[in-house]
Design a protein around this motif. Structure first.
Motif, PDB file in Angstrom:
ATOM      1  N   ASN A   1     -49.098  45.632 -90.973  1.00 36.46           N
ATOM      2  CA  ASN A   1     -48.381  46.266 -89.869  1.00 36.46           C
ATOM      3  C   ASN A   1     -47.682  47.560 -90.304  1.00 36.46           C
ATOM      4  O   ASN A   1     -47.149  48.285 -89.481  1.00 36.46           O
ATOM      5  CB  ASN A   1     -47.359  45.274 -89.291  1.00 36.46           C
ATOM      6  CG  ASN A   1     -46.745  45.748 -88.008  1.00 36.46           C
ATOM      7  OD1 ASN A   1     -47.443  46.210 -87.115  1.00 36.46           O
ATOM      8  ND2 ASN A   1     -45.422  45.636 -87.901  1.00 36.46           N
ATOM      9  N   GLY A   2     -47.670  47.828 -91.612  1.00 31.74           N
ATOM     10  CA  GLY A   2     -47.030  49.037 -92.118  1.00 31.74           C
ATOM     11  C   GLY A   2     -45.575  48.847 -92.496  1.00 31.74           C
ATOM     12  O   GLY A   2     -44.873  49.826 -92.778  1.00 31.74           O
ATOM     13  N   ASP A   3     -45.100  47.611 -92.520  1.00 33.60           N
ATOM     14  CA  ASP A   3     -43.715  47.345 -92.918  1.00 33.60           C
ATOM     15  C   ASP A   3     -43.540  47.617 -94.409  1.00 33.60           C
ATOM     16  O   ASP A   3     -44.464  47.437 -95.200  1.00 33.60           O
ATOM     17  CB  ASP A   3     -43.339  45.888 -92.632  1.00 33.60           C
ATOM     18  CG  ASP A   3     -43.354  45.547 -91.151  1.00 33.60           C
ATOM     19  OD1 ASP A   3     -43.479  46.474 -90.325  1.00 33.60           O
ATOM     20  OD2 ASP A   3     -43.268  44.352 -90.833  1.00 33.60           O
ATOM     21  N   ASP A   4     -42.344  48.046 -94.795  1.00 34.75           N
ATOM     22  CA  ASP A   4     -42.016  48.239 -96.207  1.00 34.75           C
ATOM     23  C   ASP A   4     -41.472  46.908 -96.723  1.00 34.75           C
ATOM     24  O   ASP A   4     -40.306  46.583 -96.533  1.00 34.75           O
ATOM     25  CB  ASP A   4     -40.989  49.359 -96.370  1.00 34.75           C
ATOM     26  CG  ASP A   4     -40.821  49.788 -97.820  1.00 34.75           C
ATOM     27  OD1 ASP A   4     -41.605  49.326 -98.678  1.00 34.75           O
ATOM     28  OD2 ASP A   4     -39.922  50.586 -98.095  1.00 34.75           O
ATOM     29  N   VAL A   5     -42.339  46.130 -97.349  1.00 32.22           N
ATOM     30  CA  VAL A   5     -42.014  44.784 -97.807  1.00 32.22           C
ATOM     31  C   VAL A   5     -41.581  44.836 -99.267  1.00 32.22           C
ATOM     32  O   VAL A   5     -42.211  45.514-100.087  1.00 32.22           O
ATOM     33  CB  VAL A   5     -43.240  43.852 -97.643  1.00 32.22           C
ATOM     34  CG1 VAL A   5     -42.931  42.453 -98.142  1.00 32.22           C
ATOM     35  CG2 VAL A   5     -43.698  43.829 -96.190  1.00 32.22           C
ATOM     36  N   ASP A   6     -40.523  44.124 -99.602  1.00 33.61           N
ATOM     37  CA  ASP A   6     -40.044  44.037-100.985  1.00 33.61           C
ATOM     38  C   ASP A   6     -41.182  43.534-101.874  1.00 33.61           C
ATOM     39  O   ASP A   6     -41.775  42.487-101.583  1.00 33.61           O
ATOM     40  CB  ASP A   6     -38.865  43.067-101.039  1.00 33.61           C
ATOM     41  CG  ASP A   6     -38.223  42.954-102.410  1.00 33.61           C
ATOM     42  OD1 ASP A   6     -38.895  43.253-103.433  1.00 33.61           O
ATOM     43  OD2 ASP A   6     -37.053  42.557-102.467  1.00 33.61           O
ATOM     44  N   PRO A   7     -41.522  44.269-102.954  1.00 38.71           N
ATOM     45  CA  PRO A   7     -42.634  43.835-103.811  1.00 38.71           C
ATOM     46  C   PRO A   7     -42.419  42.478-104.470  1.00 38.71           C
ATOM     47  O   PRO A   7     -43.377  41.878-104.956  1.00 38.71           O
ATOM     48  CB  PRO A   7     -42.759  44.951-104.847  1.00 38.71           C
ATOM     49  CG  PRO A   7     -41.612  45.854-104.664  1.00 38.71           C
ATOM     50  CD  PRO A   7     -40.949  45.532-103.373  1.00 38.71           C
ATOM     51  N   ALA A   8     -41.212  41.960-104.467  1.00 37.83           N
ATOM     52  CA  ALA A   8     -40.970  40.621-105.006  1.00 37.83           C
ATOM     53  C   ALA A   8     -41.591  39.545-104.107  1.00 37.83           C
ATOM     54  O   ALA A   8     -41.747  38.395-104.530  1.00 37.83           O
ATOM     55  CB  ALA A   8     -39.471  40.375-105.145  1.00 37.83           C
ATOM     56  N   GLU A   9     -41.992  39.928-102.884  1.00 34.96           N
ATOM     57  CA  GLU A   9     -42.578  38.969-101.944  1.00 34.96           C
ATOM     58  C   GLU A   9     -44.096  38.844-102.073  1.00 34.96           C
ATOM     59  O   GLU A   9     -44.709  38.058-101.354  1.00 34.96           O
ATOM     60  CB  GLU A   9     -42.220  39.358-100.507  1.00 34.96           C
ATOM     61  CG  GLU A   9     -40.743  39.262-100.197  1.00 34.96           C
ATOM     62  CD  GLU A   9     -40.460  39.474 -98.725  1.00 34.96           C
ATOM     63  OE1 GLU A   9     -41.016  38.719 -97.910  1.00 34.96           O
ATOM     64  OE2 GLU A   9     -39.693  40.402 -98.407  1.00 34.96           O
ATOM     65  N   TYR A  10     -44.704  39.612-102.964  1.00 40.22           N
ATOM     66  CA  TYR A  10     -46.153  39.508-103.154  1.00 40.22           C
ATOM     67  C   TYR A  10     -46.518  39.873-104.584  1.00 40.22           C
ATOM     68  O   TYR A  10     -45.752  40.512-105.297  1.00 40.22           O
ATOM     69  CB  TYR A  10     -46.913  40.387-102.152  1.00 40.22           C
ATOM     70  CG  TYR A  10     -46.499  41.837-102.106  1.00 40.22           C
ATOM     71  CD1 TYR A  10     -47.167  42.804-102.858  1.00 40.22           C
ATOM     72  CD2 TYR A  10     -45.447  42.259-101.290  1.00 40.22           C
ATOM     73  CE1 TYR A  10     -46.794  44.130-102.806  1.00 40.22           C
ATOM     74  CE2 TYR A  10     -45.069  43.585-101.231  1.00 40.22           C
ATOM     75  CZ  TYR A  10     -45.743  44.517-101.988  1.00 40.22           C
ATOM     76  OH  TYR A  10     -45.364  45.835-101.940  1.00 40.22           O
ATOM     77  N   TYR A  11     -47.702  39.439-104.990  1.00 36.23           N
ATOM     78  CA  TYR A  11     -48.237  39.724-106.314  1.00 36.23           C
ATOM     79  C   TYR A  11     -49.141  40.941-106.194  1.00 36.23           C
ATOM     80  O   TYR A  11     -50.080  40.948-105.397  1.00 36.23           O
ATOM     81  CB  TYR A  11     -49.035  38.517-106.818  1.00 36.23           C
ATOM     82  CG  TYR A  11     -49.595  38.682-108.204  1.00 36.23           C
ATOM     83  CD1 TYR A  11     -48.838  38.318-109.317  1.00 36.23           C
ATOM     84  CD2 TYR A  11     -50.869  39.194-108.409  1.00 36.23           C
ATOM     85  CE1 TYR A  11     -49.342  38.458-110.600  1.00 36.23           C
ATOM     86  CE2 TYR A  11     -51.378  39.336-109.693  1.00 36.23           C
ATOM     87  CZ  TYR A  11     -50.613  38.970-110.773  1.00 36.23           C
ATOM     88  OH  TYR A  11     -51.104  39.112-112.042  1.00 36.23           O
ATOM     89  N   PHE A  12     -48.857  42.002-106.995  1.00 38.49           N
ATOM     90  CA  PHE A  12     -49.651  43.231-106.932  1.00 38.49           C
ATOM     91  C   PHE A  12     -49.668  43.833-108.332  1.00 38.49           C
ATOM     92  O   PHE A  12     -48.684  44.405-108.779  1.00 38.49           O
ATOM     93  CB  PHE A  12     -49.016  44.178-105.919  1.00 38.49           C
ATOM     94  CG  PHE A  12     -49.824  45.409-105.572  1.00 38.49           C
ATOM     95  CD1 PHE A  12     -51.063  45.678-106.132  1.00 38.49           C
ATOM     96  CD2 PHE A  12     -49.321  46.305-104.655  1.00 38.49           C
ATOM     97  CE1 PHE A  12     -51.779  46.815-105.789  1.00 38.49           C
ATOM     98  CE2 PHE A  12     -50.020  47.445-104.301  1.00 38.49           C
ATOM     99  CZ  PHE A  12     -51.254  47.698-104.875  1.00 38.49           C
ATOM    100  N   ARG A  13     -50.803  43.680-109.033  1.00 38.50           N
ATOM    101  CA  ARG A  13     -50.922  44.152-110.403  1.00 38.50           C
ATOM    102  C   ARG A  13     -52.215  44.950-110.568  1.00 38.50           C
ATOM    103  O   ARG A  13     -53.216  44.668-109.916  1.00 38.50           O
ATOM    104  CB  ARG A  13     -50.955  42.991-111.402  1.00 38.50           C
ATOM    105  CG  ARG A  13     -49.739  42.052-111.327  1.00 38.50           C
ATOM    106  CD  ARG A  13     -48.459  42.717-111.781  1.00 38.50           C
ATOM    107  NE  ARG A  13     -47.342  41.807-111.814  1.00 38.50           N
ATOM    108  CZ  ARG A  13     -46.507  41.588-110.816  1.00 38.50           C
ATOM    109  NH1 ARG A  13     -46.661  42.208-109.671  1.00 38.50           N
ATOM    110  NH2 ARG A  13     -45.493  40.762-110.954  1.00 38.50           N
ATOM    111  N   THR A  14     -52.176  45.927-111.478  1.00 38.45           N
ATOM    112  CA  THR A  14     -53.348  46.720-111.799  1.00 38.45           C
ATOM    113  C   THR A  14     -53.500  46.823-113.316  1.00 38.45           C
ATOM    114  O   THR A  14     -52.545  46.582-114.066  1.00 38.45           O
ATOM    115  CB  THR A  14     -53.266  48.148-111.219  1.00 38.45           C
ATOM    116  OG1 THR A  14     -52.177  48.840-111.822  1.00 38.45           O
ATOM    117  CG2 THR A  14     -53.112  48.126-109.707  1.00 38.45           C
ATOM    118  N   SER A  15     -54.703  47.213-113.718  1.00 40.02           N
ATOM    119  CA  SER A  15     -54.967  47.463-115.141  1.00 40.02           C
ATOM    120  C   SER A  15     -55.541  48.878-115.272  1.00 40.02           C
ATOM    121  O   SER A  15     -56.748  49.068-115.286  1.00 40.02           O
ATOM    122  CB  SER A  15     -55.930  46.420-115.705  1.00 40.02           C
ATOM    123  OG  SER A  15     -57.123  46.398-114.956  1.00 40.02           O
ATOM    124  N   PRO A  16     -54.657  49.879-115.332  1.00 38.92           N
ATOM    125  CA  PRO A  16     -55.102  51.274-115.404  1.00 38.92           C
ATOM    126  C   PRO A  16     -55.707  51.634-116.757  1.00 38.92           C
ATOM    127  O   PRO A  16     -55.355  51.067-117.789  1.00 38.92           O
ATOM    128  CB  PRO A  16     -53.823  52.081-115.186  1.00 38.92           C
ATOM    129  CG  PRO A  16     -52.778  51.120-114.778  1.00 38.92           C
ATOM    130  CD  PRO A  16     -53.206  49.776-115.236  1.00 38.92           C
TER     131      PRO A  16
END
Length: 145
Positions: A94-109
């Motif tokens: 929906n485009g909400d600015d959600v606190d990143p503590a509420e989801y898992y989001f990781r990358t390997s650059p």
């Protein structure tokens, strides 16, 4: 390093092999580092190939070109994963600015550059912590020591 990418809404490709596919392009961005000689802008035209499975897990496969204040080009490629509850996923969609503590989001650059002063970037491992924002995405990137 903190990397901010401005990403317009992704183009939906549709369902392919059981996953929802989207392609997102990078309009602009910036990066900043505690290292004096590392920081500046993100070149227009980076692309992220996105795949979302039936459980809502989002897989990323991205290529972005960074340019330092001194004019050195750095190719940043990364694979990543974002996963959360269906309720939080709906807020993100929906485009909400959600606190990143509420989801898992990781990358390997991975970084690739021909700049002699930045050659060390080519030979290290990195982990990125992602934050999906209404206008794009932000990553905090750390070298694995």
């Amino acid at each position: 390093m903190v990397l901010n990418l401005v990403v317009p809404p992704a183009l939906s490709i549709g369902m392919v092999a059981g996953s929802a596919r989207r392609v997102a392009t990078v309009a602009s961005g910036s990066f900043d580092s505690s290292l004096e000689h590392l920081g500046a802008g993100v070149c227009r035209g980076g692309v992220d190939w996105i795949s979302e499975d039936a459980q809502g897990t989002v897989s990323l496969d991205a290529r972005v070109v960074l340019e330092t204040n001194a004019g050195a080009a750095i190719l940043m490629s990364y694979r990543g994963v974002r996963h959360t509850s269906k309720a939080v996923a709906a807020r993100l969609a929906n485009g909400d600015d959600v606190d990143p503590a509420e989801y898992y989001f990781r990358t390997s650059p991975r970084f690739e550059t021909a700049a002699p002063e930045l050659e060390w970037l080519n030979n290290c491992l990195y982990i990125g912590l992602g934050h999906k924002r209404p206008d794009g995405v932000a990553y905090s990137v750390f070298e694995v020591l």
